[in-house]
Every structure is written in C-alpha cells, then in structure tokens.
Design a protein around this motif. Structure first.
Motif, PDB file in Angstrom:
ATOM      1  N   TYR B  30       0.874  -1.171   0.000  1.00 21.73           N
ATOM      2  CA  TYR B  30       0.000   0.000   0.000  1.00 21.73           C
ATOM      3  C   TYR B  30       0.907   1.215   0.000  1.00 21.73           C
ATOM      4  CZ  TYR B  30      -3.542  -3.345   1.382  1.00 21.73           C
ATOM      5  OH  TYR B  30      -4.374  -4.423   1.430  1.00 21.73           O
ATOM      6  N   LYS B  59      -1.406  -9.919   8.047  1.00 21.02           N
ATOM      7  CA  LYS B  59      -2.219 -11.137   8.041  1.00 21.02           C
ATOM      8  C   LYS B  59      -3.593 -10.895   7.431  1.00 21.02           C
ATOM      9  CE  LYS B  59      -3.349 -10.664  13.013  1.00 21.02           C
ATOM     10  NZ  LYS B  59      -2.802  -9.304  13.228  1.00 21.02           N
ATOM     11  N   SER B  60      -4.175  -9.721   7.691  1.00 22.82           N
ATOM     12  CA  SER B  60      -5.472  -9.429   7.082  1.00 22.82           C
ATOM     13  C   SER B  60      -5.336  -9.232   5.577  1.00 22.82           C
ATOM     14  CB  SER B  60      -6.102  -8.193   7.714  1.00 22.82           C
ATOM     15  OG  SER B  60      -6.647  -8.523   8.965  1.00 22.82           O
ATOM     16  N   THR B  61      -4.231  -8.632   5.156  1.00 29.16           N
ATOM     17  CA  THR B  61      -3.999  -8.451   3.725  1.00 29.16           C
ATOM     18  C   THR B  61      -3.892  -9.799   3.030  1.00 29.16           C
ATOM     19  OG1 THR B  61      -2.813  -6.421   4.220  1.00 29.16           O
ATOM     20  CG2 THR B  61      -2.507  -7.343   2.035  1.00 29.16           C
ATOM     21  N   ARG B  64      -7.253 -11.004   2.538  1.00 32.71           N
ATOM     22  CA  ARG B  64      -7.939 -10.264   1.471  1.00 32.71           C
ATOM     23  C   ARG B  64      -7.429 -10.702   0.093  1.00 32.71           C
ATOM     24  NH1 ARG B  64     -10.713  -5.836   3.157  1.00 32.71           N
ATOM     25  NH2 ARG B  64     -10.324  -4.682   1.239  1.00 32.71           N
ATOM     26  N   ALA B  67      -9.236 -13.873  -0.689  1.00 30.03           N
ATOM     27  CA  ALA B  67     -10.648 -13.676  -0.998  1.00 30.03           C
ATOM     28  C   ALA B  67     -10.848 -12.946  -2.318  1.00 30.03           C
ATOM     29  CB  ALA B  67     -11.324 -12.890   0.123  1.00 30.03           C
ATOM     30  N   GLY B  68      -9.804 -12.267  -2.805  1.00 26.49           N
ATOM     31  CA  GLY B  68      -9.949 -11.496  -4.035  1.00 26.49           C
ATOM     32  C   GLY B  68     -10.345 -10.055  -3.785  1.00 26.49           C
ATOM     33  N   LEU B  69     -10.267  -9.625  -2.526  1.00 25.63           N
ATOM     34  CA  LEU B  69     -10.576  -8.231  -2.220  1.00 25.63           C
ATOM     35  C   LEU B  69      -9.378  -7.340  -2.517  1.00 25.63           C
ATOM     36  CD1 LEU B  69     -12.440  -8.852   1.140  1.00 25.63           C
ATOM     37  CD2 LEU B  69     -13.420  -8.447  -1.111  1.00 25.63           C
ATOM     38  N   GLU B  70      -8.217  -7.955  -2.674  1.00 27.18           N
ATOM     39  CA  GLU B  70      -7.022  -7.235  -3.123  1.00 27.18           C
ATOM     40  C   GLU B  70      -6.416  -8.032  -4.267  1.00 27.18           C
ATOM     41  OE1 GLU B  70      -6.178  -4.422  -1.972  1.00 27.18           O
ATOM     42  OE2 GLU B  70      -6.988  -4.293   0.056  1.00 27.18           O
ATOM     43  N   ARG B  71      -5.744  -7.306  -5.113  1.00 23.87           N
ATOM     44  CA  ARG B  71      -5.049  -7.930  -6.233  1.00 23.87           C
ATOM     45  C   ARG B  71      -3.572  -7.938  -5.899  1.00 23.87           C
ATOM     46  NH1 ARG B  71      -7.600  -6.632 -11.989  1.00 23.87           N
ATOM     47  NH2 ARG B  71      -6.422  -8.154 -13.173  1.00 23.87           N
ATOM     48  N   PHE B 101     -16.143 -11.863   8.983  1.00 17.41           N
ATOM     49  CA  PHE B 101     -15.419 -10.711   9.500  1.00 17.41           C
ATOM     50  C   PHE B 101     -15.596 -10.567  11.001  1.00 17.41           C
ATOM     51  CE2 PHE B 101     -15.796  -9.193   5.066  1.00 17.41           C
ATOM     52  CZ  PHE B 101     -14.474  -8.862   4.853  1.00 17.41           C
ATOM     53  N   ASP B 176     -11.656 -13.540   9.628  1.00 13.86           N
ATOM     54  CA  ASP B 176     -10.795 -12.426  10.026  1.00 13.86           C
ATOM     55  C   ASP B 176     -11.106 -12.029  11.460  1.00 13.86           C
ATOM     56  OD1 ASP B 176      -9.024 -10.384  10.076  1.00 13.86           O
ATOM     57  OD2 ASP B 176     -10.007  -9.150   8.563  1.00 13.86           O
ATOM     58  N   GLU B 177     -10.304 -12.493  12.382  1.00 17.35           N
ATOM     59  CA  GLU B 177     -10.489 -12.232  13.806  1.00 17.35           C
ATOM     60  C   GLU B 177     -11.955 -12.412  14.207  1.00 17.35           C
ATOM     61  OE1 GLU B 177      -8.288  -9.364  15.605  1.00 17.35           O
ATOM     62  OE2 GLU B 177      -6.616  -9.552  14.216  1.00 17.35           O
TER      63      GLU B 177
END
Lengths: 553, 370
Positions: B30, B59-61, B64, B67-71, B101, B176-177
C-alpha cells in the motif's frame, strides 16, 4: 477524534474498500466526471484563450460582500440547523413529531420568493414600517431592510433545512450507546452533545454547510432584491447587460475560487473520520422528555422558526393569491398549466438522472478503482459550486462548439440550439449543477455501509450488479430519498439556468414568478409562487411519510 | 467456469488432492508500505490453518488476497488448484470463498434466513430453504431464522455469519479475527462450535487472529507472520516447542533467554546443567537457551544466590519471577499450592525431560553450528 465511542467499531479495513476495482464501473465514473466538468472546462478554456481576466470596477467590494454573506449565512444555518436537529432528536416535547418535519418545509420556499415576501412586509411601504410609523410618528427613519443583514436573514431561513436534514439524519442513524455512555459517564446533555453527538455528526454538518454556502455563492436573484452585490450578481449583470462573455467568465472564475475554498473547508471539517455502526443501523437516540417551561420553550422555538420561514410567508402568499383570484380567475390562464408542466417534467427528469448518476458514482467508488476514479468522483461535486450563470454560459459555449463542428461536417444550420436555447441544455445544466447535492446525500449513506458488508456480499457470489441491487441500494435508500428530494426541490426552484438557456416560449413557474415579482406584481406572482412551494412540499412530505424511513427511526 | 465442465468425480478428486489455497510469492504494497512480501503458503483440503502475528503484520492483507478483495502486485493465488490471481484474475464473487469478519458484516436489512440464503443464488430455488435450515441447525440457530441481525447477540451474529459463509459449501473459509468482538466467557464456546461446524462441512479454513491461546488451540497448523513475511508454519506444538527464531519464540509465549554453553553434548548455563544435547558431541559453542516458565523448577534453598522477586497469582498456577546472581531473570509456573514469598532464596533448575530451544543470534539451532 479522541473520544472513544462505545458501540462504534472502526473496522480495520476502514480505508481499504475493494481496491481491485471494476473497469466498467470506473469508466462510468470517468465519463460522468467528463460530462459534468465540460461546461466549466469550456468556460475556463474560453477564459484562457481570451488571455487575462477582464474584471469590471468594484470587484473588491463584491468579493468582500460575498465573503461576509457566506460567513454570516454559514454561521446562521449551522446554529439554527444543528440546534433544531438536536432539539428534535434528543428531546421529547409537545408537537415534536409534527414539528420535526414542519421544520424541513422552508426548503420548499425559494429564497427569491421568501425575499420578495419579506421585502413587501418589512420595506418602507410595507405593513410593519407603516404600522411603526403610525405608532411612533413619521420621523422614524427607514429601517435598513434592503441590506446585507436582510439578505442574511432571508437566506438563513431558506437554507437552514439543508443542515437540519443532514445532521438530523446523522443523529437518527446513531446507536444510542455512545450518547448513553457519555451521559452515564457524568456528561451533562450539553456536554454529551458537544463531545459525542457533534463529532459524530460532523461529516453531516460539513456536508450541509457545503450545500448552504454553494447556494449562497450561486444566488443572484434574492440578493439583488436587497441591493447586495456579490460576485455572482456581477456575473449575471455583466452578462445580461452587455452579453460580454469575457467579463462574465472572468468574474465567474473568482466565484469558482470561493467554491474551491468551501469544498476544501468541507473536506477538512469532515476529516478522515468515517464511523461505522456495529451491526448495521442504529435505532436513534432515546429521547429525553422535556417538561414545564423547557417543553414550552422547545415547542416555541420550533414553531417560531417554522412560522417565520414557512407559515407566515405562505399565509401572505395565500392572501395575495386569494385577492388575485377574486379580481380575475387566473386559472383560466393556459400559461399556468404550461409553465407547471414544464417545471415538473424538467425537475423529474433531472432528479432521476442525478440520482442514477450519484448511485453509479458511489457504487463504483465502493468497488474501488484507485486515485483516478476517486479524483473523478470528486470532480462531479464541483458542479454545484459553479454558479448557474457560469454553467449556463458553459453549456452555451459547448453547444456553439457543437454547432461549429456540425457546420464543418456540412450541416449549415448546425444543431440550431444555440440561437433558440434548448430544454436539453437546461437538463444538461441541471445534471451538472445538481449531481453534487444528490451525490453528497447518497455518498453519506454509502459511507455508513461497512466495507466488510460489501466484501461479504461479493465473496458470497454477488457481482457488482447484485451487490448494488440487494445490498447497497436497500441500505442507502435513505440517502437516495434525500437525494431525490433535494434535486426535485432544487430543480423546481432553479432560476438562472432557465433564464439563460430556455428556448423561446419555454417558461417555468420560477421564471414566471421572477418576471412578475421584479415588476412588483406581487399579487399576481403569489399564485405561481405558491405552486412552486406546493410542488416542493410534496417530495419533502413524501420522505417523511415513507414507512421504511419511519421504521428505521 | 472450469468447474462447470468437469465431472463431479473429477472435481472431488481434484479438491481432495489440490491444496484449498496456495499462495506463491504473493506481494502486496500500500503505497510505500509492503504489507505482504513474497509469501508462500499452502492450506490443504479440509485443513484449518491459523494465521497469527502482531497488528499490521499483513495477516489481514493475506486473507484479502485469498478472498480477491485485493489484487497481488506480484505472485499468484490458487484455489483448489485453479489460479485466481497472477496470470489471470478472478473477482471475489467468482471465487466462492467463505468470509467471516470481525464485525460479522451481516446484511442489516435482511433477516437471518435471507442472509444465509444470499450466497445460494446458484442453487435451484427449491433447495435453498432446506440448505438454509441445514446450516442454521449446524450452528444451532434454527430458531432465529426470521429475526433481523440487530435482534441477535454478538455470539449469535457470529454464528449466523459463519452459517452464511458455509451455506454455499465453499472449499475454503476465511475468518478475520472472528472471535475478537465477543465476550471473553463466550469466546471459548463459540470458538469450539465454529471449529466443529467447519469440520462438519469439510471446508478448509484460514483463521486470522492475534490471540496466542486461540492460535495454539484452534488449528491443525499455525503460521506466524511479521512485517509481511511468514516466519514459521507448522503444527501448534512444533511452533510453540521448537520456534524457528527469537520472534516466534517470544510472540507465541513467555520466554526467558540465558547465555549458555554446549560442550560435549552437555548444555550448561547460569542455573547449571540444563540438559544433554544429543548429536552435539563434538561441539564447544556459546549459544543462548530459551526457557519457558513451565520448564523452570524452583526449590527453596537458603544458600542459593537466586531470589524470588515477584509473585503473580493466576489461580490454578502462580508465576514466580526469580532474579539470578547475574541480574538476569527467569520466570517459573508453580502449582497452585506453591507460594514462595518475595525475597525467598531459591534453587533454579530445569524440569526434568525438558529439551529447551537453543539460539545463535536470533535464529534457533536445530543442529550444531558449523
């Protein structure tokens, strides 16, 4: 914000939406931004091509007047709007339910209508001063009604509902836990308001104030009644007086600077802070019952504001209209139906378009797409900051460019639009101007949908379309309702764009009222003015009768 | 869709053999901040992997990315042997990965049954109702199907979120937590129920947490992350008992370090002989020894130079902190009944049978240094 807010979670993902983005939706944002920016770009390019600003004399005074008026109205509306929102959200008192929506009704009275009613009442020849003279004698000087102060009072009374609506919506979406926690921690209601409610409502207050100041910057009709010469008045007078595009464009660029400053202030005031409710929508605050003198004072305050901004002016209009009807039956005048149809059609098409565009913008941003898309969405909010006269001139400039293009392609008469004006031009100008308030409202609703909810829907197999239809729209419906209301009211009230762009023979109610009122035909202006108020009241009333909205309270 | 053209038996065979998730060299930044740096990670079909690390470790990244929420900026992501990011890109709605979540993210405007049915749009309409009932029963919430999320307790919301994620039978569920917003006393039960539900469906799962106890007790394997890098992956016992480095050792539990010496396979340090180190017969090296409090034994001994400095009562156990002659401290768990007063001189030894971890620098040693 340093006050921890129990009951609110700042999701760890608050800044990250769904950064993967969708090309189609991102492209839609760019196209919308290009369309909305086009009139302003046309004017700016025109200004640059002519080289140097051509400013008429007295510009310094205009700038000072604009600054003073903007600050005064912003102060007035934030005190009145936030105060009333707090009163009806946190307290219970006689008549609260009715008053809480009566207080929105002034939104239906355009400033140029309240302005002429106010003047006719308080001016030298009006009943108030005549009455005072008959009591105190003729040596009483003329009250300074046609002044900055007079203009401020009228603008505050017509514009405070923007702040009131948005702040109250923020309050009603709050979970009671934060406020209750502050109260049990020993905060007085006033302190709980200052330290908990106000910071949480700050983004909404900022959005409301931005709307208010943009209205002030754009108004030229009302302030002219009061001999207040803002820069916008300058733009209009220069254009109408000499059709001198160069000077009008130069002055308009000054107004644009004001608008940019306002938007920057709004961003700063809204800040990074975005708070999400845990477990969806809050159920609003538990209201504290006021008793005795306090209850009377609360009811009295709301009644007074509603009466001054709506009740009394409407009463006066009704009296005039009745007199006019008694004299001759104006309903047989076919112009009535014509002008009314024009106003309603244009407003409905504009509102639908603006809200669709806003939903596309907000949804596309939630899907991600990076800094370019965000910047493009920001561009669309500048349309509201551009005064109507400038948008109008920009649209004319665009159409003339289209004419030249068509002529170059061999069609001798081009679009034929420029000479005669066009309803299409009015609609384009409306979309340019009114997408901003629609988007502000829709975006504020989207901001309260936790990004995790969007992410969950996607991973459950919902594509962007289903995500919009099943999740985003239902959750943002309060914002959509507010957006529709705002644009319809705005479009029916809108004056300068229609004056500039209307084709020959096309008159809306607002233009008719303006023409009659500027010639002091107040009695004849009263009936169409009442109709404008009525048209504007309907969507306001609908919003508050919506069972879904009430259920959410 | 690739799965569409495969026969059922092929699908089953592939799901059984291919890992549910495979990350290869996955990177995500980021701006200037590298959230995930060249991570390789696999989760076998049906396996539960816990991902732990300090906040901001990426870890959250990682979740993500799965899941495909980030490329990913570089590297690839595979789900059940099918590449979903890398040379091609599959958006999250086509990945069919379950996601739960911390804030549960239930759709507030839909009732519980509709929430759970949200991901079942590909199922024939007639089968949706029974499937909703089935997963709601699985999480023990058959009776709340008509309620709205705000009418549920936090634990119930969590279970509905899990049911919603499990309903479409994903081969991988990401959490996620999921328990951190729940009450402490509720957490253990919900955790056990969640795990049971995931096991019952046979889905693989990745659970992101920052709670060490949770990480050790929850999964089949455990991955420890720091600064965007996976420091160690292994069974919880392996990660706890033989950490790969100082960070993992201290992050996964209390640990004290003492300078030590290995000579002729005998490990000695300030408190005396610690243990033998088989295979280190030829060594004569200075190392550090890691002692966890449960490995340290105490006995009152008036002639000793080590003194109890602090006593912390934890109920079933009592933590004693002892200052050694060198000024270094070690901690020791003692049985409930043992109360050595502050100031008591104690003899410090290692619990018989312990095989403490040795470190050279920040790295754990598994063999004599060359």
């Amino acid at each position: 914000m340093t006050v921890p807010a129990p009951g609110l979670v700042r999701p760890r993902t608050r800044r990250r939406l769904l950064a993967a983005g969708r090309p189609g939706w991102s492209a839609a944002v760019l196209v919308v931004a290009a369309v909305i920016a086009s009139p302003v770009v046309a004017v700016a390019v025109g200004a640059l091509l002519q080289g140097g600003l051509q400013l008429p004399g007295g510009v310094g005074g205009m700038v000072a007047t604009t600054l003073a008026l903007t600050v005064l109205v912003a102060l007035g509306t934030s005190v009145l709007g936030t105060g009333l929102a707090w009163l009806v959200s946190v307290h219970e008192f006689p008549g609260r339910r009715v008053l809480s929506w009566l207080l929105v009704l002034p939104l239906a009275v355009p400033a140029y209508i309240l302005g002429f009613v106010f003047l006719s009442t308080f001016d030298y020849a009006g009943p108030v001063q005549t009455g005072l003279r008959s009591v105190l004698g003729d040596d009483l000087g003329a009250l300074p009604v046609r002044s900055l102060g007079g203009a401020t009072i009228v603008l505050v009374l017509t514009l405070y509902p923007y702040v009131y609506l948005l702040v109250r919506a923020a309050f009603s979406d709050l979970a009671p836990t934060a406020y209750d926690a502050a109260r049990t921690l020993g905060a007085s209601p006033a302190r709980a308001f200052r330290t908990v409610l106000l910071p949480l409502a700050r983004p909404s207050l900022a959005a409301g104030l931005a709307l208010v100041t943009m209205e002030v910057l754009t108004d030229f009709a009302t302030v002219q009644y009061f001999n207040v010469r803002t820069v916008s008045v300058g733009v209009y007078l220069v254009w109408k007086g000499s059709f001198d595009v160069a000077s009008a464009v130069s002055l308009a660029s000054l107004v644009l600077l004001f608008a940019v400053a306002v938007l920057a202030a709004e961003r700063a005031l809204r800040g990074d802070a975005r708070y999400h409710q845990r477990g969806g929508r809050g159920r609003g605050l538990e209201r504290r019952r006021l008793t005795g003198g306090r209850a009377v004072a609360a009811t009295g305050a709301c009644v007074t504001v509603a009466a001054l901004a709506f009740g009394l002016p409407v009463l006066r209009l009704v009296t005039w209209a009745a007199a006019a009807v008694a004299e001759e039956n104006p309903f047989t005048d076919t112009r009535f139906a014509d002008h009314l149809t024009s106003s309603v059609l244009v407003a409905a098409i504009a509102a639908t378009t603006c809200v669709l565009v806003s939903v596309v913008l907000a949804h596309a941003l939630r899907l991600g797409g990076g800094p370019w898309v965000r910047a493009a969405a920001q561009v669309t909010t500048f349309g509201y900051a551009v005064p109507g006269a400038v948008v109008g001139i920009g649209v004319l400039a665009l159409f003339s460019a289209a004419d030249r293009l068509l002529q170059a392609l061999g069609r001798e008469d081009g679009t034929g639009i420029l000479v005669t004006g066009s309803v299409l031009g009015i609609l384009l100008a409306y979309v340019v101007r009114f997408t901003a308030p629609a988007y502000q409202a829709v975006d504020a609703s989207f901001a309260r949908i936790p990004p995790t909810v969007s992410a969950s829907a996607l991973t459950l197999g919902a594509g962007p379309g289903r995500l919009l239809g099943r999740v985003h729209l239902p959750l943002a419906r309060s914002g959509v309702a507010v957006a529709l209301t705002l644009v319809i009211v705005d479009a029916v009230k809108e004056l300068p764009l229609v004056l500039l762009l209307r084709p020959f023979g096309f008159t809306t109610l607002s233009v008719w009222v303006y023409e009659l009122a500027s010639e002091n035909f107040w009695e004849r202006a009263a009936l169409p003015a009442l109709l404008i108020v009525l048209v504007a009241v309907v969507p306001v009333a609908l919003t508050f009768r919506n069972p879904a909205t009430r259920h959410a309270r | 869709m690739m799965a569409g053209v495969m026969s059922t038996s092929e699908t089953v065979a592939r799901v059984a053999t291919e890992p549910a998730l495979r990350l290869r060299g996955a990177c995500k930044a980021y701006g200037a901040h590298d959230a995930v740096r060249a991570v390789d990670l696999e989760i076998a079909a049906g396996e539960v992997l816990t991902l732990i690390g300090p906040s901001g470790c990426g870890k959250s990244t990682l979740l993500r990315l799965a899941a495909g929420l980030e490329r990913p900026d570089a590297g690839s992501v595979e789900l059940g042997g099918r590449e979903v990011a890398g040379s091609r890109w599959v958006p999250p709605e086509k990945r069919r990965v379950g996601l739960v979540f911390q804030d549960h993210a239930l759709f507030p405007h839909l009732d519980v049954a509709t929430n759970v049915a949200f991901g079942l749009d590909r199922l024939p309409r007639a089968q949706r109702g029974p499937r909703v009932a089935e997963v709601l029963d699985l999480v023990g919430l058959g009776h709340v199907r008509d309620r709205h999320p705000h009418e549920l307790s936090g634990g119930e919301q969590q279970r509905v979120a899990l049911a919603r994620a499990l309903a479409p039978c994903p081969s991988l569920v990401l959490l996620d937590e999921p328990f951190s917003s729940l009450d402490e006393n509720l957490r253990a039960q919900v955790r056990a129920d969640t795990l049971a539900a995931i096991r019952a469906t046979g889905s693989a799962a990745m659970v992101v947490t920052h709670d060490q106890t949770e990480a050790l007790s929850l999964g089949d394997r455990l991955a420890v992350m720091r600064d965007g890098v996976v420091e160690q992956v292994g069974a919880p016992t392996a990660v706890y008992e033989t950490p790969a480095n100082r960070f993992v050792a201290t992050f996964m539990g209390d640990a004290d370090f003492l300078p030590a010496h290995v000579q002729r396979a005998l490990l000695t340090c300030e408190i005396g002989v610690v243990s033998t180190v088989p295979g280190w017969g030829d060594s004569d090296v200075h190392v550090e020894v890691m002692l966890r409090p449960h490995e340290v034994a105490l006995r009152a001994e008036p002639t000793s130079t080590a003194v109890v400095e602090r006593v912390e009562y934890h109920g079933a156990f009592v933590l004693h902190e002892v200052r050694l002659a060198s000024g270094r401290t070690v901690r020791s768990w003692q049985q409930h009944g043992v109360r050595l007063e502050v100031g008591t001189a104690v003899d410090v030894t290692v619990v018989p049978g312990s095989r403490p971890v040795l470190l050279s620098g920040d790295t754990a040693l598994t063999a004599p240094p060359a």
